[in-house]
Design a protein around this motif. Structure first.
Motif, PDB file in Angstrom:
ATOM      1  N   ASP A 631      58.008  33.202  38.876  1.00 55.84           N
ATOM      2  CA  ASP A 631      57.341  31.786  38.409  1.00 55.84           C
ATOM      3  C   ASP A 631      55.932  31.896  38.286  1.00 55.84           C
ATOM      4  OD1 ASP A 631      59.681  30.321  38.203  1.00 55.84           O
ATOM      5  OD2 ASP A 631      59.745  30.490  40.560  1.00 55.84           O
ATOM      6  N   VAL A 632      55.311  32.738  39.189  1.00 59.21           N
ATOM      7  CA  VAL A 632      53.708  32.906  39.304  1.00 59.21           C
ATOM      8  C   VAL A 632      53.445  34.143  39.907  1.00 59.21           C
ATOM      9  CG1 VAL A 632      51.531  32.016  39.863  1.00 59.21           C
ATOM     10  CG2 VAL A 632      53.472  30.473  39.640  1.00 59.21           C
ATOM     11  N   VAL A 633      52.789  34.864  39.264  1.00 62.85           N
ATOM     12  CA  VAL A 633      52.007  36.121  39.554  1.00 62.85           C
ATOM     13  C   VAL A 633      50.770  35.929  40.249  1.00 62.85           C
ATOM     14  CG1 VAL A 633      51.158  38.623  39.066  1.00 62.85           C
ATOM     15  CG2 VAL A 633      53.482  37.577  38.112  1.00 62.85           C
ATOM     16  N   LEU A 634      50.335  36.332  41.572  1.00 64.69           N
ATOM     17  CA  LEU A 634      49.145  36.411  42.107  1.00 64.69           C
ATOM     18  C   LEU A 634      48.311  37.581  42.095  1.00 64.69           C
ATOM     19  CD1 LEU A 634      50.302  34.185  45.470  1.00 64.69           C
ATOM     20  CD2 LEU A 634      49.275  33.288  43.279  1.00 64.69           C
ATOM     21  N   ASP A 635      47.273  37.536  41.699  1.00 65.75           N
ATOM     22  CA  ASP A 635      46.676  38.925  41.477  1.00 65.75           C
ATOM     23  C   ASP A 635      45.636  39.130  42.729  1.00 65.75           C
ATOM     24  OD1 ASP A 635      45.426  40.941  40.030  1.00 65.75           O
ATOM     25  OD2 ASP A 635      43.942  39.687  38.796  1.00 65.75           O
ATOM     26  N   THR A 636      45.321  40.386  42.606  1.00 71.76           N
ATOM     27  CA  THR A 636      44.688  41.056  43.854  1.00 71.76           C
ATOM     28  C   THR A 636      42.955  40.859  43.412  1.00 71.76           C
ATOM     29  OG1 THR A 636      44.693  43.228  42.814  1.00 71.76           O
ATOM     30  CG2 THR A 636      46.251  42.447  44.684  1.00 71.76           C
ATOM     31  N   THR A 657      44.094  34.386  39.012  1.00 71.15           N
ATOM     32  CA  THR A 657      43.330  35.712  39.265  1.00 71.15           C
ATOM     33  C   THR A 657      41.990  35.046  39.799  1.00 71.15           C
ATOM     34  OG1 THR A 657      42.284  37.628  38.419  1.00 71.15           O
ATOM     35  CG2 THR A 657      42.176  35.664  36.998  1.00 71.15           C
ATOM     36  N   ARG A 658      41.276  35.923  40.545  1.00 74.72           N
ATOM     37  CA  ARG A 658      40.099  35.339  41.171  1.00 74.72           C
ATOM     38  C   ARG A 658      38.853  36.376  40.748  1.00 74.72           C
ATOM     39  NH1 ARG A 658      35.427  35.078  42.979  1.00 74.72           N
ATOM     40  NH2 ARG A 658      34.666  34.884  45.300  1.00 74.72           N
ATOM     41  N   VAL A 659      38.086  35.862  39.916  1.00 70.90           N
ATOM     42  CA  VAL A 659      37.026  36.376  39.193  1.00 70.90           C
ATOM     43  C   VAL A 659      35.987  36.804  39.847  1.00 70.90           C
ATOM     44  CG1 VAL A 659      35.561  36.587  36.902  1.00 70.90           C
ATOM     45  CG2 VAL A 659      37.854  35.193  37.144  1.00 70.90           C
ATOM     46  N   GLY A 660      35.287  38.172  39.905  1.00 64.49           N
ATOM     47  CA  GLY A 660      33.972  38.326  40.700  1.00 64.49           C
ATOM     48  C   GLY A 660      33.046  38.938  39.504  1.00 64.49           C
ATOM     49  N   GLU A 661      32.209  39.771  40.247  1.00 65.47           N
ATOM     50  CA  GLU A 661      31.085  40.399  39.431  1.00 65.47           C
ATOM     51  C   GLU A 661      31.362  41.566  38.866  1.00 65.47           C
ATOM     52  OE1 GLU A 661      27.847  39.101  38.372  1.00 65.47           O
ATOM     53  OE2 GLU A 661      29.310  37.251  39.091  1.00 65.47           O
ATOM     54  N   GLY A 680      44.777  29.021  35.668  1.00 70.32           N
ATOM     55  CA  GLY A 680      44.714  30.222  36.563  1.00 70.32           C
ATOM     56  C   GLY A 680      43.657  31.042  36.785  1.00 70.32           C
ATOM     57  N   ILE A 681      42.705  30.854  36.027  1.00 72.43           N
ATOM     58  CA  ILE A 681      41.414  31.574  36.138  1.00 72.43           C
ATOM     59  C   ILE A 681      40.578  30.867  37.348  1.00 72.43           C
ATOM     60  CG2 ILE A 681      39.209  32.566  35.130  1.00 72.43           C
ATOM     61  CD1 ILE A 681      40.517  32.793  32.519  1.00 72.43           C
ATOM     62  N   ALA A 682      40.240  31.765  38.495  1.00 70.94           N
ATOM     63  CA  ALA A 682      39.249  30.817  39.510  1.00 70.94           C
ATOM     64  C   ALA A 682      38.143  31.841  39.684  1.00 70.94           C
ATOM     65  CB  ALA A 682      40.295  31.062  40.704  1.00 70.94           C
ATOM     66  N   TRP A 683      37.127  31.001  40.210  1.00 74.07           N
ATOM     67  CA  TRP A 683      35.834  31.565  40.165  1.00 74.07           C
ATOM     68  C   TRP A 683      35.429  31.648  41.794  1.00 74.07           C
ATOM     69  CZ3 TRP A 683      33.342  34.023  36.461  1.00 74.07           C
ATOM     70  CH2 TRP A 683      33.993  33.758  34.974  1.00 74.07           C
ATOM     71  N   THR A 684      36.226  30.864  42.662  1.00 68.51           N
ATOM     72  CA  THR A 684      36.172  31.005  44.146  1.00 68.51           C
ATOM     73  C   THR A 684      37.413  30.988  44.855  1.00 68.51           C
ATOM     74  OG1 THR A 684      36.392  28.554  44.158  1.00 68.51           O
ATOM     75  CG2 THR A 684      33.950  29.249  43.731  1.00 68.51           C
ATOM     76  N   ASP A 685      37.442  31.090  46.012  1.00 66.74           N
ATOM     77  CA  ASP A 685      38.495  31.412  46.824  1.00 66.74           C
ATOM     78  C   ASP A 685      39.284  30.100  46.796  1.00 66.74           C
ATOM     79  OD1 ASP A 685      37.779  34.020  47.332  1.00 66.74           O
ATOM     80  OD2 ASP A 685      37.192  33.763  49.476  1.00 66.74           O
ATOM     81  N   GLU A 686      38.567  29.040  46.774  1.00 65.26           N
ATOM     82  CA  GLU A 686      38.994  27.449  46.863  1.00 65.26           C
ATOM     83  C   GLU A 686      39.967  27.398  45.603  1.00 65.26           C
ATOM     84  OE1 GLU A 686      36.098  28.090  49.850  1.00 65.26           O
ATOM     85  OE2 GLU A 686      35.838  28.329  47.669  1.00 65.26           O
ATOM     86  N   GLU A 687      39.306  27.664  44.436  1.00 66.58           N
ATOM     87  CA  GLU A 687      39.922  27.574  43.226  1.00 66.58           C
ATOM     88  C   GLU A 687      41.397  28.456  43.018  1.00 66.58           C
ATOM     89  OE1 GLU A 687      37.597  28.128  39.759  1.00 66.58           O
ATOM     90  OE2 GLU A 687      36.123  26.566  40.363  1.00 66.58           O
TER      91      GLU A 687
END
Length: 745
Positions: A631-636, A657-661, A680-687
């Motif tokens: 149902d949902v894929v969790l990115d690394t 997904t968790r976006v970094g630098e 689904g685009i997250a910029w922090t761990d909380e997101e």
């Protein structure tokens, strides 16, 4: 001369017979020997030569009868003597034919020698050598001829060590990967006189078998034999370490890496051994604390090596250093710091490459300076693509669309591939058919660079980066005026590379400050495909004991990408979503990866019963079909998925997904944006946790995202390979124009 010529009138008849042999007039030569036998029947050598002439005319039965009749009438001592004389005649002619490259006749003569003396091991080795030259050799020949048994037999007294080594080298390089190669190599051990050459031969073959033919278990068995001759050979041990790890013999791989590290004396050796240890620990997926400790020590070693700045490293060790920064982005999203180390090491490796290949590098630099004087740019531009992955591999699946959509009136496409010995790879065959010129090379960077230079490639595209050391060696020599890295990995940092292909999202605006290459941003996306082939799913919920109304999360990445901090975030999501399950798959040590996730689950208060560990699928098309169970894929993070993300989006599955630098932490971000979704685009761990929980609990939101992805297949940049190819071509023309302008200024 006729058959009726009176032999007694010819003083030099034997010389005349020899001349007939050289000219290929076997009938005339045979006639002379028949007359000689009639005149002097007691001279046995006439029979040996007459039989040879008959054999050369294809009269096999007559030849054998001639020899047998001459031998049969003698006493045992005479039979032995005469047999030796016959063998000497045949041996002399076989050697003459071999010098003339007349391999077919030499092979036929040696088969007769074999019938007379089937235990002559050197003759059997020559037969193998000739079969290899004639392209008729099959591995069964070794058994049929009894070569391995004779090499192992105590009755075998003499073996030509030089011939044996040549045969072994040719068999290992030409035969398909098989256990028989290990048996042959083991049988050669007692006869080895030159240990260094033997080890070099076996090591080179094991590299091709392990890395190119993708048979690491067999390669490990093969190169292990070298340790029987030299158990302190660090080159052998480092190769063996990689083969253990690639064949998922993780404990052996880690143990051997530790041994390499303890033996290493040179700083460059320590760096590579440390890299191998980190590779084994992260690949297994369950040694995280030790891996972190090794990571910190590894960075210190890299810094020390850069400060030491050795400039005359041997080729092999210099090549190995190119990949020694590979795991930096897997541990921390420290883009600027990681790139600084990467750039410094790449510059050091380029200096060493240009030292041991000085003449080649200087020749290329002179051509680069003068190539394009007087014209804007050539039409068509010659584009060279180099990769060991233009086959059934992620890069092979993704680069197809550029090859397919290239404008052949404006661009001539050359493909430079490492030959992986596989003749049944349809993707590799497809690339060969799609190229104006295609080459398959052994793993020899200097040879490949020379071919690129001879082909006068205008723009060389590296699809490997630091995932292949030979690729780095080629780019460091700069065989093409303009050199570019695209697709295969992050930039290598090699000063001789001009551009790194990116887009507005996969690298932040500040990246220009710490990349050695100039970043060339395409307007929308740095990758696009027209789609993926999808098979029939083999995975069902009832097979996994998962209720039909459960929420299924999936993470499908290899052990390298399993960071404990991200795994902890994933467990927090599972904990917050009732009736949810987490499917985990990807190459790793089964027990290690289970222990890794089960421990974090228990620490986060998640029952291990909600975790499912899946085996890898038998093919890519099945893998893509089986993504549909999620149902949902969790990115690394800090190292995202790349091909897996594209496949997930193509299958219209919501992704978090968790976006970094760093580049590796922004792949999924750019792909999602270019597929037309931001959910689904997250910029922090909380997101990351918030999106994971929200998509798990809100079925309507999941359906909305899936519907967007379905519609995006007709509109989004990510799924428009033809438009993307036009953007790449525009970039190539602009790169070439800049080069011409700078060359003429």
């Amino acid at each position: 001369m006729t058959a009726e010529y009176n032999l007694t009138n010819l003083v030099n008849w034997q010389q005349q017979a020899a001349q007939y042999l050289i000219k290929g007039d076997y009938a005339q030569a045979a006639s002379l020997y028949e007359q000689a036998i009639e005149a002097e029947p007691e001279i046995k050598s006439y029979y040996w030569h007459l039989g040879l002439m008959l054999m050369l005319q294809g009269q096999e039965a007559e030849a054998q009868m001639t020899w047998l009749l001459a031998i049969a009438e003698g006493e045992p001592e005479q039979v032995d003597q005469w047999t030796g004389e016959l063998l000497e005649v045949l041996q002399t002619e076989a050697e003459r034919r071999e010098e003339l490259d007349d391999y077919a006749v030499a092979w036929a003569i040696r088969q007769h020698i074999r019938e007379i003396n089937p235990r002559d091991i050197n003759n059997l080795l020559q037969i193998i050598q000739l079969s290899l030259s004639l392209k008729t050799f099959i591995l069964e020949d070794l058994t049929q001829l009894g070569v391995i048994n004779l090499l192992q037999s105590e009755e075998t007294k003499t073996v030509d060590p030089e011939l044996l080594l040549q045969v072994l080298q040719n068999v290992l390089s030409q035969a398909p990967p098989h256990q028989t190669l290990v048996e042959l190599t083991a049988a050669c051990l007692p006869w080895v006189k030159d240990t260094d050459r033997f080890v070099e031969t076996v090591a080179r073959a094991s590299i091709e078998i392990g890395h190119l033919a993708k048979c690491p278990t067999l390669a490990a068995e093969l190169i292990e034999l070298c340790l029987r001759l030299d158990d302190q050979n660090l080159d052998v041990l480092t190769q063996l370490t990689a083969f253990y790890q690639n064949s998922q013999q993780y404990d052996k791989g880690i143990e051997t890496a530790r041994r390499c590290y303890s033996m290493a004396q040179e700083l460059s050796h320590k760096v590579y051994a440390s890299h191998l240890l980190m590779r084994g620990l992260t690949g297994a997926g369950g040694h995280r604390q030790e891996a972190v400790d090794v990571f910190q020590k590894h960075k210190s070693l890299l810094s020390a090596l850069v400060q030491e700045r050795p400039t005359h490293l041997p080729q092999g060790w210099n090549l190995s250093l190119h990949s020694s920064t590979f795991f930096l982005p897997y541990f921390k999203d420290e883009a600027k710091e990681n790139r600084l180390i990467q750039n410094q090491l790449a510059e050091l490796c380029q200096v060493n490459t240009r030292n041991y290949a000085k003449e080649q590098a200087e020749r290329y630099s002179k051509r680069v300076l003068t190539k394009s004087n007087g014209h804007a740019y050539t039409k068509p531009l010659k584009i060279g693509y180099f990769s060991h992955c233009l086959r059934m591999h992620s890069v092979g699946w993704l680069a197809r669309w550029v090859f397919r959509h290239h404008n052949r009136e404006q661009f001539q496409v050359h493909a430079y591939m490492l030959n992986n010995r596989q003749t049944n790879d349809p993707i590799q065959d497809w690339y060969i058919g799609q190229s104006d010129k295609a080459y398959q090379f052994p793993p020899n960077g200097l040879q490949i660079a020379e071919q690129i230079y001879e082909d006068e490639i205008d723009i060389l595209i590296d699809l490997n980066s630091t995932t292949l050391d030979i690729s780095c060696e080629i780019m460091a020599l700069k065989p093409a005026p303009v050199q570019v890295t695209w697709l295969g990995w992050d930039a290598s940092g090699i000063p001789a590379i001009d551009y790194f292909i990116a887009d507005p999202y996969v690298l932040p605006d500040t990246a220009e400050d710490y990349y050695a290459e100039k970043i060339w941003r395409l307007p929308e996306t740095y990758i696009a495909v027209d789609g993926f082939e999808v098979g029939i799913p083999t995975l069902r919920r009832e097979h996994l004991d998962i209720p039909s109304d459960a929420v299924v999360y999936l993470s499908g990445q290899r052990g390298y990408k399993r960071h404990p901090d991200t795994a902890r975030l994933q467990m927090k999501i599972i904990k917050e979503v009732p009736n949810s399950y987490f499917l985990i798959k990807g190459f790793a040590d089964e027990e290690s990866i289970k222990g890794f996730f089960n421990q974090i689950a228990e620490e986060e208060g998640v029952s291990c019963d909600r975790l499912r560990f899946l085996p890898n699928d038998p093919s890519e098309v099945t893998h893509r079909a089986n993504l549909g169970i999620a149902d949902v894929v969790l990115d690394t993070y800090p190292y995202n998925g790349a091909t897996t993300t594209l496949e997930t989006l193509w299958m219209c599955i919501p992704l978090v997904t968790r976006v970094g630098e760093q580049f590796a932490a922004r792949n999924s971000y750019t792909m999602m944006v270019n597929a037309g979704i931001t959910e689904g685009i997250a910029w922090t761990d909380e997101e990351y946790i918030e999106w994971g929980v929200r998509l798990g609990k809100d079925e309507a939101l999941r359906q909305q995202v899936s519907w967007k992805l379905i519609k995006s297949k007709q509109t989004a940049p990510l799924w428009n390979g033809k438009k993307f190819t036009r953007e790449m071509e525009k970039a190539y023309e602009q790169m070439w124009a800049k080069y011409v302008e700078s060359s003429n200024s």
